[in-house]
Design a protein around this motif. Structure first.
Motif, PDB file in Angstrom:
ATOM      1  N   ALA A   1      34.614 -10.142 -32.794  1.00  0.00           N
ATOM      2  CA  ALA A   1      33.765 -11.335 -32.808  1.00  0.00           C
ATOM      3  C   ALA A   1      33.223 -11.620 -34.207  1.00  0.00           C
ATOM      4  N   ALA A   2      32.975 -10.552 -34.977  1.00  0.00           N
ATOM      5  CA  ALA A   2      32.425 -10.719 -36.319  1.00  0.00           C
ATOM      6  C   ALA A   2      33.518 -10.950 -37.363  1.00  0.00           C
ATOM      7  N   GLY A   3      34.777 -10.873 -36.951  1.00  0.00           N
ATOM      8  CA  GLY A   3      35.882 -11.089 -37.880  1.00  0.00           C
ATOM      9  C   GLY A   3      36.069  -9.961 -38.877  1.00  0.00           C
ATOM     10  N   ILE A   4      35.744  -8.733 -38.451  1.00  0.00           N
ATOM     11  CA  ILE A   4      35.860  -7.568 -39.341  1.00  0.00           C
ATOM     12  C   ILE A   4      37.156  -6.824 -39.016  1.00  0.00           C
ATOM     13  N   PRO A   5      38.110  -6.773 -39.952  1.00  0.00           N
ATOM     14  CA  PRO A   5      39.333  -6.018 -39.711  1.00  0.00           C
ATOM     15  C   PRO A   5      39.037  -4.520 -39.805  1.00  0.00           C
ATOM     16  N   ALA A   6      39.294  -3.802 -38.732  1.00  0.00           N
ATOM     17  CA  ALA A   6      38.950  -2.380 -38.724  1.00  0.00           C
ATOM     18  C   ALA A   6      39.888  -1.595 -37.814  1.00  0.00           C
ATOM     19  N   GLU A   7      40.144  -0.356 -38.224  1.00  0.00           N
ATOM     20  CA  GLU A   7      40.879   0.579 -37.379  1.00  0.00           C
ATOM     21  C   GLU A   7      39.874   1.526 -36.740  1.00  0.00           C
ATOM     22  N   ILE A   8      40.047   1.763 -35.442  1.00  0.00           N
ATOM     23  CA  ILE A   8      39.124   2.620 -34.697  1.00  0.00           C
ATOM     24  C   ILE A   8      39.846   3.894 -34.280  1.00  0.00           C
ATOM     25  N   CYS A   9      39.186   5.034 -34.485  1.00  0.00           N
ATOM     26  CA  CYS A   9      39.697   6.283 -33.917  1.00  0.00           C
ATOM     27  C   CYS A   9      38.536   7.019 -33.253  1.00  0.00           C
ATOM     28  N   THR A  10      38.842   7.742 -32.202  1.00  0.00           N
ATOM     29  CA  THR A  10      37.837   8.469 -31.429  1.00  0.00           C
ATOM     30  C   THR A  10      38.297   9.905 -31.243  1.00  0.00           C
ATOM     31  N   TYR A  11      37.387  10.840 -31.452  1.00  0.00           N
ATOM     32  CA  TYR A  11      37.740  12.248 -31.252  1.00  0.00           C
ATOM     33  C   TYR A  11      36.484  13.037 -30.898  1.00  0.00           C
TER      34      TYR A  11
ATOM     35  N   MET B   1      26.978  31.232 -24.158  1.00  0.00           N
ATOM     36  CA  MET B   1      26.317  29.942 -24.385  1.00  0.00           C
ATOM     37  C   MET B   1      27.383  28.883 -24.695  1.00  0.00           C
ATOM     38  N   ASN B   2      27.316  27.765 -23.985  1.00  0.00           N
ATOM     39  CA  ASN B   2      28.271  26.691 -24.220  1.00  0.00           C
ATOM     40  C   ASN B   2      27.910  25.920 -25.487  1.00  0.00           C
ATOM     41  N   THR B   3      28.924  25.640 -26.293  1.00  0.00           N
ATOM     42  CA  THR B   3      28.718  24.854 -27.506  1.00  0.00           C
ATOM     43  C   THR B   3      28.722  23.373 -27.165  1.00  0.00           C
ATOM     44  N   LYS B   4      27.747  22.652 -27.670  1.00  0.00           N
ATOM     45  CA  LYS B   4      27.639  21.237 -27.366  1.00  0.00           C
ATOM     46  C   LYS B   4      28.728  20.451 -28.067  1.00  0.00           C
ATOM     47  N   GLU B   5      29.256  19.451 -27.374  1.00  0.00           N
ATOM     48  CA  GLU B   5      30.294  18.594 -27.947  1.00  0.00           C
ATOM     49  C   GLU B   5      29.788  17.162 -28.064  1.00  0.00           C
ATOM     50  N   TRP B   6      30.286  16.471 -29.081  1.00  0.00           N
ATOM     51  CA  TRP B   6      29.949  15.082 -29.339  1.00  0.00           C
ATOM     52  C   TRP B   6      31.237  14.282 -29.463  1.00  0.00           C
ATOM     53  N   THR B   7      31.162  13.015 -29.133  1.00  0.00           N
ATOM     54  CA  THR B   7      32.304  12.120 -29.351  1.00  0.00           C
ATOM     55  C   THR B   7      32.028  11.274 -30.583  1.00  0.00           C
ATOM     56  N   CYS B   8      32.962  11.326 -31.522  1.00  0.00           N
ATOM     57  CA  CYS B   8      32.848  10.528 -32.749  1.00  0.00           C
ATOM     58  C   CYS B   8      33.697   9.271 -32.612  1.00  0.00           C
ATOM     59  N   ILE B   9      33.093   8.119 -32.852  1.00  0.00           N
ATOM     60  CA  ILE B   9      33.820   6.852 -32.948  1.00  0.00           C
ATOM     61  C   ILE B   9      33.758   6.428 -34.412  1.00  0.00           C
ATOM     62  N   LYS B  10      34.923   6.342 -35.042  1.00  0.00           N
ATOM     63  CA  LYS B  10      35.007   6.073 -36.475  1.00  0.00           C
ATOM     64  C   LYS B  10      35.743   4.765 -36.724  1.00  0.00           C
ATOM     65  N   ALA B  11      35.113   3.853 -37.461  1.00  0.00           N
ATOM     66  CA  ALA B  11      35.713   2.558 -37.800  1.00  0.00           C
ATOM     67  C   ALA B  11      35.979   2.515 -39.299  1.00  0.00           C
ATOM     68  N   THR B  12      37.204   2.157 -39.682  1.00  0.00           N
ATOM     69  CA  THR B  12      37.603   2.086 -41.088  1.00  0.00           C
ATOM     70  C   THR B  12      37.994   0.652 -41.429  1.00  0.00           C
ATOM     71  N   SER B  13      37.460   0.174 -42.561  1.00  0.00           N
ATOM     72  CA  SER B  13      37.634  -1.231 -42.915  1.00  0.00           C
ATOM     73  C   SER B  13      37.687  -1.374 -44.437  1.00  0.00           C
ATOM     74  N   PRO B  14      38.190  -2.514 -44.964  1.00  0.00           N
ATOM     75  CA  PRO B  14      38.073  -2.763 -46.409  1.00  0.00           C
ATOM     76  C   PRO B  14      36.614  -2.708 -46.847  1.00  0.00           C
ATOM     77  N   ARG B  15      36.377  -2.229 -48.054  1.00  0.00           N
ATOM     78  CA  ARG B  15      35.018  -1.955 -48.507  1.00  0.00           C
ATOM     79  C   ARG B  15      34.117  -3.190 -48.506  1.00  0.00           C
ATOM     80  N   GLU B  16      34.671  -4.374 -48.712  1.00  0.00           N
ATOM     81  CA  GLU B  16      33.830  -5.572 -48.787  1.00  0.00           C
ATOM     82  C   GLU B  16      33.124  -5.880 -47.460  1.00  0.00           C
ATOM     83  N   TYR B  17      33.555  -5.224 -46.377  1.00  0.00           N
ATOM     84  CA  TYR B  17      32.927  -5.445 -45.063  1.00  0.00           C
ATOM     85  C   TYR B  17      31.911  -4.353 -44.719  1.00  0.00           C
ATOM     86  N   LEU B  18      31.529  -3.511 -45.701  1.00  0.00           N
ATOM     87  CA  LEU B  18      30.676  -2.350 -45.404  1.00  0.00           C
ATOM     88  C   LEU B  18      29.378  -2.734 -44.703  1.00  0.00           C
TER      89      LEU B  18
END
Length: 309
Positions: free
Chosen positions: A89-99, A1-18
């Motif tokens: 466009a929203a002026g949110i400073p964020a680092e993006i990683c995908t895995y 049985m093949n195990t299902k895979e998902w792509t995670c897109i994770k954005a990290t930002s200063p907390r005040e932009y939560l």
């Protein structure tokens, strides 16, 4: 049985932009995973011990991360580009990683934060994947909660298990209403109860409770079955110990019916109650003909043992 895979897109930002970060990420997927460690204080380490992993205590409290998980039929590169565009466009400073995430690994990642927990003087709840050598006098309950509530880490479960140590006697009959993982019924069996009936409205909980009973070699003592609260508990059956680790509203609702399931000299253990709702629960149990015999409190939660007046 093949195990299902998902792509995670994770954005990290200063907390005040939560809030803004969550709004942008939800444009891609409604279900979000938020990592915000600002409420985890160093002082909690002395209170909760093993309940808080060291990595959480040391986490950066000034940043937050919000993740979305995309199934294989979604274009992850296109989604990532759109998220970056909206953040800019929203002026949110964020680092993006995908895995890429393996579904089995994703489902089990929480296990690294779940360690053996001592609930009272004797019972130690041990996750099945951990090795544990019990000290003299300790009673080990192995647990694999799966998708059901009841790992032993939450105050409501720990308080109720501690009360079981006080009230369960060898040969007792025990009823666990809203059993979740079956943890309380199994604790009672390990403490000497002769018969434990664990019921829940969730079929997954009933299945998991049964599996955990087998894991602890108490399947001849613990029976799990479907029931909407007390509706499907066998009529005429009475129990020395009745457990209801649910919520205040449900306990209040069932308080008028529980008496007919309590054996002479029996006790009702209620838990899952925040201190702000204590007065209401106490009033309902008193009106139902019970008297509070003892209670425990921890971190804003209440659990009480009630006997007939």
């Amino acid at each position: 049985m093949n195990t299902k895979e998902w792509t995670c897109i994770k954005a990290t930002s200063p907390r005040e932009y939560l809030d803004e970060l969550c709004a942008v990420m939800s444009m891609s997927e409604n279900s979000l995973q938020v990592e915000d460690y600002s409420d985890v204080e160093q002082e909690l380490d002395g209170v909760y011990g093993d309940l808080i992993d060291e990595s959480l205590l040391k986490a950066d409290k000034t940043i937050v991360s919000v993740s979305v998980y995309l199934s294989a039929d979604r274009d992850a590169a296109e989604e990532e580009a759109e998220i970056k565009r909206m953040l800019t466009a929203a002026g949110i400073p964020a680092e993006i990683c995908t895995y890429v995430v393996n579904e089995d690994d994703w489902a089990d990642c929480w296990k690294k934060y779940y360690h053996p927990i001592k609930t009272g003087k004797r019972i130690v709840i041990v996750p099945v994947w951990e090795e544990y050598t019990p000290a003299e006098g300790e009673t080990v309950v192995l647990m694999d909660p799966g998708m059901a509530f009841g790992t032993g880490t939450h105050e409501t479960t720990r308080l109720c298990a501690a009360l079981l140590e006080q009230y369960v006697r060898p040969g007792d009959r025990m009823l666990d209403v809203g059993c979740g993982s079956g943890i309380l019924a199994i604790c009672a069996a390990k403490l000497g109860a002769d018969t434990c009936f664990a019921c829940d409205i969730d079929p997954a909980a009933v299945r998991i409770a049964g599996e955990n009973a087998v894991l602890n070699k108490v399947e001849d003592t613990v029976t799990s079955a479907m029931s909407d609260l007390l509706a499907d508990v066998p009529q005429g059956s009475t129990y020395n110990v009745v457990c209801a680790n649910i919520v205040a509203d449900i306990i209040i609702r069932m308080s008028g019916d529980v008496d007919k399931f309590v054996a002479e000299g029996g006790v009702v253990l209620v838990s899952g109650i925040i201190l702000e709702r204590c007065a209401e629960v106490r009033d309902a149990m008193t009106k139902a003909g019970f008297m509070e015999d003892s209670f425990l409190e921890e971190n804003g939660w209440y659990a009480g043992a009630w006997v007939r007046k």
